[in-house]
Design an enzyme around this catalytic site. Structure first.
Site, PDB file in Angstrom:
ATOM      1  CG  ASP A 111      -2.040  -1.000   1.134  1.00 26.85           C
ATOM      2  OD1 ASP A 111      -2.301  -1.512   0.026  1.00 26.85           O
ATOM      3  OD2 ASP A 111      -2.656  -1.296   2.184  1.00 26.85           O
ATOM      4  CE  LYS A 171      -4.904  -4.013   4.258  1.00 21.53           C
ATOM      5  NZ  LYS A 171      -5.262  -4.168   2.833  1.00 21.53           N
ATOM      6  CD  GLU A 204      -0.162  -3.708   2.900  1.00 22.08           C
ATOM      7  OE1 GLU A 204      -1.331  -3.937   2.530  1.00 22.08           O
ATOM      8  OE2 GLU A 204       0.747  -3.368   2.118  1.00 22.08           O
TER       9      GLU A 204
END
Length: 239
Positions: free
Chosen positions: A72, A105, A103
């Site tokens: 990401d 999220k 990452e």
């Protein structure tokens, strides 16, 4: 106009928190929510990291032809790195150029920690070259490649309390190449790996700002990326 440093720091956090919250509310599909969250974090890093760094969604490649999983957020060097490839909307970054990977999220959970650990391990497993460094008075020894920082950034936590034992227990399940060094749960606080002492968790009303400043401090400690062996990549021209 009366200036206030605390107000500036708080304003930075509020901007990120509000954008993450809006992304969660507006984007209906889980994939779209993830993409929106990723965009928010990339935007913040693009605005506030020093110019020597770039933050992009990317894949990392090494001179042996191995690739990481899609990441990401890859923070990489643009001052000393001679090339970055562009392919189908993604950037492909040489492993030597990478400082950190994250990452992004919506919620931190055990499953998302495991997912992020696997992603970052795919980057750390790559080979990195390092050449002797010419300078004005001679040639310096090759730099030992620095540890690649890694983490997971989210808006919320899936646990109650949000930054309690469940968080640290899951962060500690896998270390080494899978270790997550630092991260942010924007609604609640930050966490940072503290060597053998485990993880330091800090509740914060300005978590995004605290995360950004700690990230910059850790990037400073890494200094400069190693001198890449471009010819190691060029040999693939003969394949």
């Amino acid at each position: 106009m009366s200036w206030s440093l605390p107000a500036l720091l708080q304003g930075l956090h509020k901007g990120i928190h509000n954008r993450l919250h809006t992304a969660r509310e507006v984007a209906g599909h889980p994939v779209l929510k993830g993409d929106a969250a990723e965009t928010v974090w990339l935007s913040m890093l693009g605005d506030y990291l020093p110019e020597r760094y770039r933050a992009r969604r990317a894949v990392v490649v090494d001179s042996n032809g191995a690739f990481s999983q899609q990441i990401d957020i890859v923070i990489f060097d643009r001052q000393y790195s001679p090339f970055v490839f562009h392919q189908d909307g993604l950037e492909v970054v040489p492993a030597e150029s990478v400082y950190a990977v994250f990452e992004a999220k919506q919620v931190i959970t055990a499953e998302e920690i495991t997912y992020a650990q696997d992603k970052v391990a795919s980057v750390r497993a790559l080979h990195r070259t390092s050449l002797p460094i010419p300078h004005a008075t001679g040639i310096a020894d090759p730099k030992v490649p620095h540890p690649i920082l890694a983490g997971l950034v989210t808006l919320e936590s899936g646990w109650k309390p949000p930054l309690g034992d469940s968080l640290t227990k899951n962060l500690l399940t896998r270390q080494g190449e899978h270790a997550l060094d630092l991260g942010c749960v924007a609604a609640h606080g930050t966490y940072a790996r503290n060597g053998d002492a485990g993880y330091q968790v800090e509740e914060s009303a300005m978590a995004a700002t605290a995360f950004l400043l700690e990230l910059i401090a850790r990037l400073q400690a890494l200094a400069t990326v190693p001198m890449i062996d471009v010819r190691a990549y060029a040999r693939w021209l003969k394949e």
